[in-house]
Design an enzyme around this catalytic site. Sequence first.
Site, short mmCIF file in Angstrom:
data_model
loop_
_atom_site.label_atom_id
_atom_site.label_comp_id
_atom_site.label_asym_id
_atom_site.label_seq_id
_atom_site.Cartn_x
_atom_site.Cartn_y
_atom_site.Cartn_z
N ARG A 1 49.19 40.98 45.19
CA ARG A 1 48.40 39.75 45.08
C ARG A 1 46.93 40.12 44.86
O ARG A 1 46.32 40.79 45.70
CB ARG A 1 48.56 38.96 46.39
CG ARG A 1 47.98 37.58 46.40
CD ARG A 1 48.60 36.76 47.52
NE ARG A 1 50.01 36.53 47.23
CZ ARG A 1 50.46 35.59 46.39
NH1 ARG A 1 49.64 34.77 45.80
NH2 ARG A 1 51.75 35.46 46.16
N GLU B 1 31.19 48.81 48.70
CA GLU B 1 30.52 47.86 47.79
C GLU B 1 29.83 48.62 46.67
O GLU B 1 29.29 49.70 46.89
CB GLU B 1 29.52 47.01 48.58
CG GLU B 1 30.25 45.86 49.26
CD GLU B 1 29.48 45.27 50.43
OE1 GLU B 1 28.55 45.92 50.91
OE2 GLU B 1 29.85 44.18 50.87
N THR C 1 45.44 37.35 37.30
CA THR C 1 45.92 37.80 38.61
C THR C 1 46.88 38.95 38.32
O THR C 1 47.28 39.16 37.16
CB THR C 1 46.69 36.69 39.37
OG1 THR C 1 47.68 36.15 38.50
CG2 THR C 1 45.75 35.59 39.82
N ASP D 1 42.03 33.24 30.47
CA ASP D 1 42.62 33.47 31.80
C ASP D 1 44.12 33.67 31.56
O ASP D 1 44.86 32.70 31.31
CB ASP D 1 42.34 32.25 32.68
CG ASP D 1 42.95 32.39 34.06
OD1 ASP D 1 43.83 33.27 34.25
OD2 ASP D 1 42.58 31.60 34.95
N LYS E 1 51.74 37.80 39.21
CA LYS E 1 52.68 36.83 38.63
C LYS E 1 53.65 37.59 37.72
O LYS E 1 54.42 38.40 38.22
CB LYS E 1 51.89 35.73 37.91
CG LYS E 1 50.98 34.93 38.86
CD LYS E 1 50.36 33.74 38.20
CE LYS E 1 49.57 32.88 39.16
NZ LYS E 1 48.14 33.27 39.23
N TYR F 1 34.46 50.71 53.57
CA TYR F 1 33.55 49.83 52.80
C TYR F 1 33.14 50.55 51.55
O TYR F 1 32.78 51.75 51.60
CB TYR F 1 32.31 49.47 53.62
CG TYR F 1 32.34 48.04 54.08
CD1 TYR F 1 32.44 47.02 53.13
CD2 TYR F 1 32.30 47.70 55.42
CE1 TYR F 1 32.49 45.69 53.53
CE2 TYR F 1 32.36 46.38 55.82
CZ TYR F 1 32.45 45.37 54.87
OH TYR F 1 32.52 44.07 55.25
N1 DSN Z 1 48.65 28.89 42.16
C1 DSN Z 1 48.84 29.43 40.83
C2 DSN Z 1 50.04 28.85 40.18
O1 DSN Z 1 50.97 28.49 40.88
O2 DSN Z 1 50.08 28.76 38.97
C3 DSN Z 1 47.66 29.26 39.99
O3 DSN Z 1 46.52 29.50 40.71
#
Ligand code: DSN
Length: 494
Positions: free
Chosen positions: A296, A83, A287, A258, A290, A81
């Site tokens: 992830r 935090e 994120t 974003d 991608k 933990y």
């Molecule tokens: N689920 C993602 C996407 O496929 O673009 C976005 O959150």
Amino acid sequence: MAYLENYLKQFVSEDIISKISAETLSFASAVDVVAKTSPEIAQAIVDELRDQRNSLKLIASENYADVETLLAMGNWLTDKYAEGSVGHRFYAGCQNIDTVERIASQKACELFGAENAYVQPHSGIDANLVAYWAIMAAKVEDPALNKANVKNVNQMDDQDWDALRKAFGNQRLMGLSLDAGGHLTHGFRPNISGKMFEHYSYSVDPNTGVIDYEEMRKIANEVKPLVLVGGYSAYPRKINFRIMREIADEVGAVFMVDMAHFAGLVAGKVFTGDFDPVGHADIVTTTTHKTLRGPRGGMVLCKDWLAPYVLRGCPLVLGGPLGHMMAAKAVAFEKALQPEFQQYSQQVVKNAAALADELMRCGATLTSGGTDNHLMVLDCTSYGLNGRQADSALLDSGIVTNRNTIPNDPNGAWYTSGVRIGTPALTSRGMKEDDFREVARMIDEVLRATKPVEKDGKISPSKYELDSEFSAKIKTQINELLARFPLYPNIDIV
Ligand code: DSN
């Protein structure tokens, strides 16, 4: 470090050790150990590798994390933990998590040229929530803006937050409309952001399919949003963040981007200058899994004035940080700092251009007439199909995409009129422009061969006909193509 070698040396010769694949050994051992307790889970892990290897993955938001990144996730850093933030934890004994988080943040700043990086968010939604609350908290403490005269964020109770919402009055958020490729977390009702903010959209020019900045400026001047959001999950073009910064300044908005979808293109220096959000925006969320090809998870980058609030993301919004995931983020950022990653990112975009070009040569319609990033949205109506029929027929033939709205979609968000197609994953497998042209021809062939089904005099929105022998033929072609680009070639466990 030579932990494996030191261990094996006790049993076998160095010659044999040099022939052993550490990657195979790592994953084979991990799966066998898991199988002792949970054989079905171990099997699912192995099955997923087999399925990933055998599918033509064109989902624009997916990728294949590097082996180093995968391995950094499965360890005892998860047991702690921690935090709080680096050097300021609510628990004792966080020295190793501090090391991990500090390195991950430093690497992120180096990679993106950011003033600050917060690597704790567990997902993109979490990163956006941290950003929204940080923006509001900063505004509370800014005497010039705090019309509500509310307390320090750490002392605020429910009534204070309520008073804050009412006092701002213009707690408005303006982002790209959902049908034109915006994201649910940019103020849409099914997501909490749609309840935190009064939402307004800008969209694309109906003739070009490209964001209309003058229209954006006009709406922003009318709405005077607290937050102007740039970014998307299904918009196939670059965004000019310098113009968006100007608009945000003109209306006194905080400018947030974003970049979840295109973070890898920023890291890989494909999007620079006006198209790199980090220098222009007050706060950038992403994120990490991608185009960035990491584990992830999520991350927030911000200017100094927002850092004290962003770093309070846990416990304000987030649960305890995931040490093992921050470790994997650090590894992925290090990989993205290498010259090979820039080559990869450039190839992602070249491949998307080739795929788009070949699809259009075959007669397909793409929103905005093409792409200049890693994705495109194919308008299925020219094939007489909706998005649901198209993505199902493609899947039957082994081609994995996802249905998506097109601007002003007459079929709504469930059936949709489009499919979103992206190149990051297959580029990680090593495919180049000619391979993507082959993929484009297969997509076109499948969609031409798919026919909607009429029932009781009406076209069914979900049913379609596609000859199974035809699907099987396409699948064979796909298997031949995939065999030329082995996925995780050093892992020999299936
Ligand atoms: N689920 C993602 C996407 O496929 O673009 C976005 O959150």
